[in-house]
Structures are given as structure tokens and as C-alpha cells.
Write a protein that holds these residues in place. Sequence first.
Motif, PDB file in Angstrom:
ATOM      1  N   TRP A 102       0.826  -1.204   0.000  1.00 50.26           N
ATOM      2  CA  TRP A 102       0.000   0.000   0.000  1.00 50.26           C
ATOM      3  C   TRP A 102       0.857   1.248   0.000  1.00 50.26           C
ATOM      4  O   TRP A 102       1.927   1.302   0.600  1.00 50.26           O
ATOM      5  N   ALA A 103       0.314   2.270  -0.628  1.00 52.81           N
ATOM      6  CA  ALA A 103       0.769   3.657  -0.489  1.00 52.81           C
ATOM      7  C   ALA A 103       2.270   3.867  -0.608  1.00 52.81           C
ATOM      8  O   ALA A 103       2.889   4.474   0.254  1.00 52.81           O
ATOM      9  N   PRO A 104       2.903   3.404  -1.690  1.00 53.58           N
ATOM     10  CA  PRO A 104       4.330   3.682  -1.816  1.00 53.58           C
ATOM     11  C   PRO A 104       4.573   5.180  -1.993  1.00 53.58           C
ATOM     12  O   PRO A 104       3.807   5.862  -2.656  1.00 53.58           O
ATOM     13  N   ASP A 105       5.609   5.675  -1.368  1.00 54.08           N
ATOM     14  CA  ASP A 105       5.945   7.103  -1.395  1.00 54.08           C
ATOM     15  C   ASP A 105       7.340   7.255  -1.985  1.00 54.08           C
ATOM     16  O   ASP A 105       8.320   6.811  -1.385  1.00 54.08           O
ATOM     17  N   LEU A 106       7.436   7.874  -3.150  1.00 54.01           N
ATOM     18  CA  LEU A 106       8.679   7.993  -3.914  1.00 54.01           C
ATOM     19  C   LEU A 106       9.399   9.294  -3.586  1.00 54.01           C
ATOM     20  O   LEU A 106       8.798  10.366  -3.630  1.00 54.01           O
ATOM     21  N   ASN A 107      10.695   9.193  -3.295  1.00 51.63           N
ATOM     22  CA  ASN A 107      11.492  10.362  -2.916  1.00 51.63           C
ATOM     23  C   ASN A 107      12.921  10.223  -3.423  1.00 51.63           C
ATOM     24  O   ASN A 107      13.439   9.114  -3.562  1.00 51.63           O
ATOM     25  N   GLN A 108      13.562  11.367  -3.612  1.00 51.94           N
ATOM     26  CA  GLN A 108      14.989  11.369  -3.908  1.00 51.94           C
ATOM     27  C   GLN A 108      15.743  11.770  -2.653  1.00 51.94           C
ATOM     28  O   GLN A 108      15.335  12.679  -1.925  1.00 51.94           O
ATOM     29  N   LEU A 109      16.818  11.087  -2.399  1.00 50.93           N
ATOM     30  CA  LEU A 109      17.643  11.367  -1.233  1.00 50.93           C
ATOM     31  C   LEU A 109      18.732  12.378  -1.574  1.00 50.93           C
ATOM     32  O   LEU A 109      19.056  12.568  -2.754  1.00 50.93           O
ATOM     33  N   PRO A 110      19.306  13.013  -0.585  1.00 53.25           N
ATOM     34  CA  PRO A 110      20.349  14.019  -0.841  1.00 53.25           C
ATOM     35  C   PRO A 110      21.541  13.507  -1.645  1.00 53.25           C
ATOM     36  O   PRO A 110      22.166  14.268  -2.382  1.00 53.25           O
ATOM     37  N   ASP A 111      21.852  12.223  -1.558  1.00 52.70           N
ATOM     38  CA  ASP A 111      22.990  11.690  -2.305  1.00 52.70           C
ATOM     39  C   ASP A 111      22.658  11.380  -3.764  1.00 52.70           C
ATOM     40  O   ASP A 111      23.491  10.884  -4.509  1.00 52.70           O
ATOM     41  N   GLY A 112      21.400  11.664  -4.203  1.00 50.59           N
ATOM     42  CA  GLY A 112      20.989  11.432  -5.587  1.00 50.59           C
ATOM     43  C   GLY A 112      20.286  10.109  -5.806  1.00 50.59           C
ATOM     44  O   GLY A 112      19.695   9.892  -6.859  1.00 50.59           O
ATOM     45  N   SER A 113      20.354   9.194  -4.852  1.00 49.19           N
ATOM     46  CA  SER A 113      19.644   7.930  -4.977  1.00 49.19           C
ATOM     47  C   SER A 113      18.161   8.152  -4.656  1.00 49.19           C
ATOM     48  O   SER A 113      17.748   9.258  -4.310  1.00 49.19           O
ATOM     49  N   PHE A 114      17.372   7.099  -4.771  1.00 51.39           N
ATOM     50  CA  PHE A 114      15.926   7.197  -4.586  1.00 51.39           C
ATOM     51  C   PHE A 114      15.482   6.197  -3.528  1.00 51.39           C
ATOM     52  O   PHE A 114      16.084   5.137  -3.357  1.00 51.39           O
ATOM     53  N   ILE A 115      14.399   6.551  -2.822  1.00 52.34           N
ATOM     54  CA  ILE A 115      13.854   5.687  -1.788  1.00 52.34           C
ATOM     55  C   ILE A 115      12.338   5.641  -1.913  1.00 52.34           C
ATOM     56  O   ILE A 115      11.706   6.641  -2.262  1.00 52.34           O
ATOM     57  N   ILE A 116      11.789   4.467  -1.677  1.00 53.27           N
ATOM     58  CA  ILE A 116      10.345   4.273  -1.598  1.00 53.27           C
ATOM     59  C   ILE A 116      10.042   3.840  -0.170  1.00 53.27           C
ATOM     60  O   ILE A 116      10.636   2.888   0.342  1.00 53.27           O
ATOM     61  N   TYR A 117       9.130   4.550   0.475  1.00 54.32           N
ATOM     62  CA  TYR A 117       8.566   4.101   1.738  1.00 54.32           C
ATOM     63  C   TYR A 117       7.242   3.447   1.388  1.00 54.32           C
ATOM     64  O   TYR A 117       6.515   3.927   0.517  1.00 54.32           O
ATOM     65  N   TYR A 118       6.882   2.347   2.031  1.00 51.46           N
ATOM     66  CA  TYR A 118       5.656   1.620   1.693  1.00 51.46           C
ATOM     67  C   TYR A 118       5.152   0.866   2.919  1.00 51.46           C
ATOM     68  O   TYR A 118       5.872   0.688   3.901  1.00 51.46           O
ATOM     69  N   SER A 119       3.896   0.408   2.858  1.00 51.78           N
ATOM     70  CA  SER A 119       3.397  -0.512   3.869  1.00 51.78           C
ATOM     71  C   SER A 119       3.076  -1.830   3.177  1.00 51.78           C
ATOM     72  O   SER A 119       2.604  -1.843   2.042  1.00 51.78           O
ATOM     73  N   ALA A 120       3.351  -2.919   3.872  1.00 50.81           N
ATOM     74  CA  ALA A 120       3.096  -4.257   3.331  1.00 50.81           C
ATOM     75  C   ALA A 120       2.616  -5.154   4.465  1.00 50.81           C
ATOM     76  O   ALA A 120       2.894  -4.908   5.639  1.00 50.81           O
ATOM     77  N   THR A 121       1.880  -6.210   4.096  1.00 54.15           N
ATOM     78  CA  THR A 121       1.455  -7.181   5.096  1.00 54.15           C
ATOM     79  C   THR A 121       2.673  -7.927   5.625  1.00 54.15           C
ATOM     80  O   THR A 121       3.659  -8.105   4.924  1.00 54.15           O
ATOM     81  N   THR A 122       2.565  -8.343   6.869  1.00 56.58           N
ATOM     82  CA  THR A 122       3.702  -8.979   7.519  1.00 56.58           C
ATOM     83  C   THR A 122       3.559 -10.498   7.573  1.00 56.58           C
ATOM     84  O   THR A 122       2.448 -11.029   7.593  1.00 56.58           O
ATOM     85  N   LYS A 123       4.680 -11.178   7.615  1.00 56.95           N
ATOM     86  CA  LYS A 123       4.678 -12.634   7.750  1.00 56.95           C
ATOM     87  C   LYS A 123       4.174 -13.055   9.123  1.00 56.95           C
ATOM     88  O   LYS A 123       3.477 -14.052   9.262  1.00 56.95           O
ATOM     89  N   HIS A 124       4.483 -12.292  10.142  1.00 52.75           N
ATOM     90  CA  HIS A 124       4.091 -12.701  11.498  1.00 52.75           C
ATOM     91  C   HIS A 124       2.610 -12.454  11.789  1.00 52.75           C
ATOM     92  O   HIS A 124       2.064 -13.044  12.715  1.00 52.75           O
ATOM     93  N   ASN A 125       1.944 -11.597  11.006  1.00 51.52           N
ATOM     94  CA  ASN A 125       0.509 -11.360  11.169  1.00 51.52           C
ATOM     95  C   ASN A 125      -0.045 -10.842   9.845  1.00 51.52           C
ATOM     96  O   ASN A 125       0.062  -9.661   9.547  1.00 51.52           O
ATOM     97  N   PRO A 126      -0.664 -11.716   9.023  1.00 50.31           N
ATOM     98  CA  PRO A 126      -1.141 -11.302   7.696  1.00 50.31           C
ATOM     99  C   PRO A 126      -2.274 -10.289   7.712  1.00 50.31           C
ATOM    100  O   PRO A 126      -2.661  -9.783   6.668  1.00 50.31           O
ATOM    101  N   ASN A 127      -2.810  -9.973   8.899  1.00 47.29           N
ATOM    102  CA  ASN A 127      -3.832  -8.939   9.011  1.00 47.29           C
ATOM    103  C   ASN A 127      -3.243  -7.595   9.408  1.00 47.29           C
ATOM    104  O   ASN A 127      -3.965  -6.658   9.714  1.00 47.29           O
ATOM    105  N   GLN A 128      -1.958  -7.522   9.436  1.00 44.42           N
ATOM    106  CA  GLN A 128      -1.270  -6.314   9.893  1.00 44.42           C
ATOM    107  C   GLN A 128      -0.253  -5.847   8.849  1.00 44.42           C
ATOM    108  O   GLN A 128       0.348  -6.652   8.164  1.00 44.42           O
ATOM    109  N   HIS A 129      -0.094  -4.542   8.768  1.00 38.23           N
ATOM    110  CA  HIS A 129       0.902  -3.939   7.879  1.00 38.23           C
ATOM    111  C   HIS A 129       1.999  -3.272   8.696  1.00 38.23           C
ATOM    112  O   HIS A 129       1.750  -2.799   9.807  1.00 38.23           O
ATOM    113  N   CYS A 130       3.154  -3.225   8.111  1.00 37.69           N
ATOM    114  CA  CYS A 130       4.266  -2.468   8.687  1.00 37.69           C
ATOM    115  C   CYS A 130       4.831  -1.572   7.594  1.00 37.69           C
ATOM    116  O   CYS A 130       4.597  -1.800   6.411  1.00 37.69           O
TER     117      CYS A 130
END
Length: 180
Positions: A102-130
Motif C-alpha cells: 500500500w501507499a508507496p511514497d517515492l522520494n529522492q535522497l540528498p545523495d541522488g539515490s531514490f527511496i520508496i517508503y511503503y506498507s506491506a502485510t507482515t509474515k508474522h501477522n497477515p492482518n497487519q501492515h508495517c
Amino acid sequence: MRLTPAMPGLLAWVQVALQVASVSTTHTLLPKAGPVISTNFQDPSLMQFNGTYYAIAGTNGNPPDINVQLATSTDFSTWSVAYGYDVLPTLASWATKPGHLWAPDLNQLPDGSFIIYYSATTKHNPNQHCVGAAISKTVAGPYIPLNTTIACNDAKGGAIDPDRFIDINSADAAHYVVYK
């Protein structure tokens, strides 16, 4: 909603009128009326880089076997979806497959590389996102996941919908990730 220090380093889009104030262009961008991407392109994030607009979106299993979708445009009106391409082909070790990302957030970092923050379901609890992150040297990826979560509050049901925030009023323009 919670604020956490950041790590270093378009379902269809309906009418939008967006004035880009943080980019070097000085014109107002007005897309076509109605959807400009006619596929399931949920919770998009948008970035302009080197004259091209990049949009990424989660999938929640649709299309199958894709975690993060990509679409590009040079005019902010005509979009090309990269069907079959996965910006994040491999999930972090803590996330389930299919990822229901869910909801990936695309950004560029100061060093020129790129980062995506996202939420995904977890292996330890498939009803929960981290909330997790993935990095790439190019805006279109592929992105490599970091194998630790940024936020994962089991007691409060997990964490979703990350978004980067830069505190321009701090001495070092501190970066944070806001999530709920």
C-alpha cells in the motif's frame, strides 16, 4: 498519526489541478478531465525528475505478481503504464508474498539515490501492515528492500500510509516519515 526519523541516504487518477511550486518549471499543470490512467493504480506517489513525471502505485494483488507499478509522462496528461514491470520485484524478508503493498511514497535522497517508503502485510501477522523502505540508484528502479521495518506497532494494529516530510525550518532540513 506518528512522525519517525527517516532512514538515510494514480485506481485511476480523477481530475487534478496541480501547481508545481517546488520544481523549476513555472507553469500550471492541468491534466485531462477524468481518469488519466485507466487501470487499478491505487495510492499513487508522484515525482518529477529530469523532465519526466514518474508515478508509482501499490497493487493489493491487482495486477497479480506486481508489488509496485510505474507510469510515466512528459506532459502530465498522457501517461504510459509500464505493464508487467515491478518497481519493487523483491519484498523485504518481513513482508508476505503477495505483498498487498500500500501507499508507496517515492522520494529522492540528498545523495541522488531514490527511496520508496511503503506498507506491506507482515509474515508474522497477515492482518497487519508495517512500514518499510527500498532504495535504488535510478528513479524507475528496480528498488532493493531494506530488511528491517521502519514502523511496526503490533499493539496498535501495525502501521500504514507512509509519507516523507522534510523540516525545512530545522538547521539540517531533517527528514521524517509520517505514517498512521
